[in-house]
Motif scaffolding. Structure first.
Motif, PDB file in Angstrom:
ATOM      1  N   ASP A  39      -3.542   7.176   6.888  1.00  0.00           N
ATOM      2  CA  ASP A  39      -5.050   6.848   7.287  1.00  0.00           C
ATOM      3  C   ASP A  39      -5.461   5.617   6.326  1.00  0.00           C
ATOM      4  O   ASP A  39      -6.029   4.598   6.947  1.00  0.00           O
ATOM      5  N   MET A  40      -4.584   5.462   5.100  1.00  0.00           N
ATOM      6  CA  MET A  40      -5.079   4.304   4.491  1.00  0.00           C
ATOM      7  C   MET A  40      -4.598   2.926   5.250  1.00  0.00           C
ATOM      8  O   MET A  40      -5.103   2.108   5.322  1.00  0.00           O
ATOM      9  N   LYS A  41      -3.298   2.834   5.675  1.00  0.00           N
ATOM     10  CA  LYS A  41      -2.684   1.902   6.383  1.00  0.00           C
ATOM     11  C   LYS A  41      -3.529   1.341   7.425  1.00  0.00           C
ATOM     12  O   LYS A  41      -3.618   0.308   7.653  1.00  0.00           O
ATOM     13  N   THR A  98     -11.777   3.023  -0.467  1.00  0.00           N
ATOM     14  CA  THR A  98     -11.438   3.943  -1.619  1.00  0.00           C
ATOM     15  C   THR A  98     -11.052   5.431  -0.959  1.00  0.00           C
ATOM     16  O   THR A  98     -11.757   5.914   0.074  1.00  0.00           O
ATOM     17  N   LYS A  99      -9.933   5.934  -1.309  1.00  0.00           N
ATOM     18  CA  LYS A  99      -9.292   7.187  -0.999  1.00  0.00           C
ATOM     19  C   LYS A  99      -9.011   8.080  -2.093  1.00  0.00           C
ATOM     20  O   LYS A  99      -8.524   7.438  -3.202  1.00  0.00           O
ATOM     21  N   GLN A 148      -2.321  10.986   4.446  1.00  0.00           N
ATOM     22  CA  GLN A 148      -3.325  10.145   3.703  1.00  0.00           C
ATOM     23  C   GLN A 148      -2.882   8.833   3.648  1.00  0.00           C
ATOM     24  O   GLN A 148      -3.831   7.838   3.629  1.00  0.00           O
ATOM     25  N   ALA A 193       0.808   4.066  -3.074  1.00  0.00           N
ATOM     26  CA  ALA A 193       0.354   5.205  -2.691  1.00  0.00           C
ATOM     27  C   ALA A 193       1.308   6.396  -2.919  1.00  0.00           C
ATOM     28  O   ALA A 193       0.911   7.466  -3.285  1.00  0.00           O
ATOM     29  N   VAL A 221      -6.793  -0.007   6.097  1.00  0.00           N
ATOM     30  CA  VAL A 221      -6.572  -1.575   5.578  1.00  0.00           C
ATOM     31  C   VAL A 221      -6.139  -2.396   6.555  1.00  0.00           C
ATOM     32  O   VAL A 221      -6.716  -3.464   6.541  1.00  0.00           O
ATOM     33  N   LEU A 245       0.844  -1.074   0.079  1.00  0.00           N
ATOM     34  CA  LEU A 245       0.073  -0.038  -0.025  1.00  0.00           C
ATOM     35  C   LEU A 245       0.962   1.164   0.049  1.00  0.00           C
ATOM     36  O   LEU A 245       0.819   2.168  -0.703  1.00  0.00           O
ATOM     37  N   MET A 278     -11.217   6.963   5.561  1.00  0.00           N
ATOM     38  CA  MET A 278     -11.379   6.778   3.952  1.00  0.00           C
ATOM     39  C   MET A 278     -12.633   7.564   3.452  1.00  0.00           C
ATOM     40  O   MET A 278     -13.421   8.142   3.907  1.00  0.00           O
TER      41      MET A 278
END
Length: 150
Positions: A42-44, A140-141, A39, A30, A47, A26, A124
């Protein structure tokens, strides 16, 4: 990643020891897409929560299994799908139960667990959960969206 539909897919054992592979993948994707550090973090977290839920809840009564994680570049961001073939759950019931129970609850009285969906939704831009065969969480980001909290 010049192609609009570039995707990367991973299949890992449904064990916590393998989640670093998902996070590193990821992170690499990214960065290539131009996401900012906050961002990406946040995604890490989101997920990681989706993967942990699959490991803990999806396979708790069935032994070991696999997680299928896909990362798909979108025109305006990144779509991440975490899928397992373990035990499903009633998504609507879980969301309604937790929302009603937490509305007037102090933080010190909040139940441990059950907040993962809310955390994913907070971190997200879009979260979708499908529970027809196993569980699939689609996160989804959006790339151009900046934090608007100044």
């Amino acid at each position: 990643m010049a192609d609009m539909k570039t995707s990367v897919q991973l299949t890992i054992p449904a064990e916590a020891d393998y989640l670093d592979i998902v996070r590193l993948t990821l992170y690499g994707l990214a960065v290539k897409l131009g996401f900012e550090y906050e961002q990406i973090e946040d995604m890490k977290v989101a997920v990681g929560e989706a993967c942990n839920n699959a490991i803990i809840h999806g396979y708790e009564h069935r032994g070991s299994g696999e997680l299928h994680v896909s990362f798909e570049q979108q025109l305006d961001g990144l779509k991440i799908c975490v899928r397992d073939k373990g035990s499903s759950f009633n998504y609507e019931q879980a969301v309604n139960r937790t929302a009603g129970a937490l509305h007037a609850t102090r933080l010190s009285e909040a139940p441990i667990g059950g907040l993962g969906l809310y955390m994913m939704q907070a971190l997200m831009d879009h979260v979708e959960v499908n529970t027809t065969s196993g569980t699939e969480v689609i996160l989804t980001k959006l790339l151009g969206r900046k934090e608007e909290m100044a």
